[in-house]
Design a protein around this motif. Structure first.
Motif, PDB file in Angstrom:
ATOM      1  N   VAL A  62       0.875  -1.174   0.000  1.00 61.38           N
ATOM      2  CA  VAL A  62       0.000   0.000   0.000  1.00 61.38           C
ATOM      3  C   VAL A  62       0.916   1.228   0.000  1.00 61.38           C
ATOM      4  N   GLN A  92      -0.857  -6.473  -7.275  1.00 58.90           N
ATOM      5  CA  GLN A  92      -2.055  -5.977  -6.588  1.00 58.90           C
ATOM      6  C   GLN A  92      -1.722  -4.859  -5.586  1.00 58.90           C
ATOM      7  N   LYS A 147      -1.809  -1.137  -4.030  1.00 57.01           N
ATOM      8  CA  LYS A 147      -2.826  -0.101  -3.833  1.00 57.01           C
ATOM      9  C   LYS A 147      -2.119   1.230  -3.576  1.00 57.01           C
ATOM     10  N   SER A 164      -5.841  -0.334  -7.916  1.00 55.32           N
ATOM     11  CA  SER A 164      -6.642   0.297  -6.863  1.00 55.32           C
ATOM     12  C   SER A 164      -5.981   1.593  -6.426  1.00 55.32           C
ATOM     13  N   GLY A 210      -9.834   2.535  -3.561  1.00 54.57           N
ATOM     14  CA  GLY A 210     -10.451   2.523  -4.889  1.00 54.57           C
ATOM     15  C   GLY A 210     -11.316   3.728  -5.163  1.00 54.57           C
TER      16      GLY A 210
END
Length: 276
Positions: A75, A113, A115, A148, A207
Motif C-alpha cells: 500500500v 495488486q 494499492k 486500486s 479505490g
C-alpha cells in the motif's frame, strides 16, 4: 495490511501514518522529502519512531531514481497535502514521480495488486481541469489499468505535529495575532487521530476518491473561536469540481477543545528544540 510505502514519511500526515502503522507491527518504507533541510523537528520525529526494525528510511531523490522494490499487496501513500500547505510542491518533482514511478511500474503494480492512496488538499478540487491535470491524468491511467487508487481530499487537519504554517499552530505556539494563509481551508477541520484511524481502516480496500469532512458541523470555526482567531464569518466555501468524488464524514473521537489542547501540550514539549 502488512507493509506500506509512505512518500513524505516525515510530513505531518505521512509521519502520523508511519507512527500508527509501526505501532500496528507493519513494515514501512519511509520516503523522506528534502533531506538537505534536516532540522531538530525531523530528528525529534526519528526519536519518536525509535530504532524500529520495521522502519526503513529512504531519501526521495535517491528513491525516485533507483530500482525500487515493489512487493505484493504493497500500500503506497503519497502525502502531497503537506507540501501544498507549505508551498513546497516543487519537492514532489511531479514529472519524475509520474513518469519514473507511477507509469513505469504500471504492469508491476497490477500484477502485485498494489494499492495507492494520494493525500491531497481539498483545494485540489477547485481547478482540477487545469492546474493539476498531469497528476489527475496519471491517476486515471492507473485506474484504467485496474490498479486500486484513491485520492483523499482533506480540509484542515490539526493536532500534534501540525506544521507552523497553520493558523491553529501559530495561535497555540505564541498566542499573538495570526494571519490566516490563503492556502488554509477555513471551512472544515478534522483531528489528526481521527483521520489516521480512517485511513488505516480503509488501507486494504482503496479505490474510491473521497472528499473527507468532519461529522461535526462548523468544526474549523469552533476551533478558531476557541483560539480567538480573527476571521471573516462571511467567507464562503468556493465551488469545488467534485465530479465523481464521494463525500465521507469522519467521526470525531474527541471534542475540538481537547484536540487543540493535545496539540498545545505537544508544542510545549518541543519548545526546547532548536530550529522550531
Amino acid at each position: 495490511m502488512d507493509r506500506a510505502v509512505i512518500v513524505g514519511t516525515f510530513e505531518f500526515i505521512g509521519f502520523s501514518l508511519c507512527k500508527h502503522f509501526l505501532e500496528q507491527g507493519c513494515e514501512i518504507d519511509g520516503i523522506h522529502f528534502n533531506k538537505e533541510k534536516e532540522n531538530a523537528l525531523i530528528s525529534e520525529k526519528r526519536l519518536a519512531i525509535g530504532r524500529n526494525a520495521n522502519f526503513y528510511e529512504k531519501n526521495y531523490s535517491s528513491w525516485i531514481k533507483s530500482k525500487r522494490e515493489i512487493i505484493k499487496n504493497d500500500v503506497i501513500f503519497i502525502d502531497i497535502y503537506d507540501l501544498y500547505i507549505k508551498n513546497e510542491l516543487a519537492s514532489l518533482r511531479e514529472k519524475e514521480l509520474i513518469e519514473e514511478f507511477l507509469i513505469k511500474n504500471l504492469a508491476e503494480f497490477k500484477e502485485l495488486q498494489v494499492k495507492i492512496a494520494f493525500l491531497l488538499p481539498i483545494q485540489w478540487l477547485k481547478d482540477i481541469s487545469r492546474t493539476h491535470s498531469r497528476l489527475e491524468d496519471a491517476i486515471e491511467i492507473l485506474r484504467e489499468n485496474n490498479i486500486s487508487v484513491s485520492s483523499f481530499y482533506l480540509p484542515v487537519i490539526y493536532g500534534p505535529w501540525q506544521p507552523k504554517e497553520f493558523s491553529f499552530h501559530q495561535a497555540l505556539a505564541n498566542g499573538k495575532r495570526v494571519m490566516i494563509s490563503e492556502r488554509e481551508w477555513i471551512h472544515d477541520a478534522i483531528f489528526i487521530d481521527d483521520l489516521i484511524c480512517f485511513l488505516s481502516d480503509c488501507a486494504d480496500k482503496l479505490g474510491d476518491s473521497c472528499l473527507l469532512m468532519s461529522s461535526f458541523t462548523g468544526h474549523w470555526q469552533k476551533c478558531a473561536e476557541y483560539l480567538s482567531l480573527d476571521y471573516n464569518e462571511n467567507w464562503r466555501s468556493p465551488d469545488l469540481a467534485k465530479g465523481k468524488v464521494i463525500e465521507k464524514a469522519i467521526k470525531c473521537s474527541v471534542k475540538f477543545s481537547e484536540g487543540l489542547e493535545k496539540q498545545r501540550s505537544h508544542i510545549l514539549s518541543l519548545e526546547s528544540l532548536d530550529g522550531l
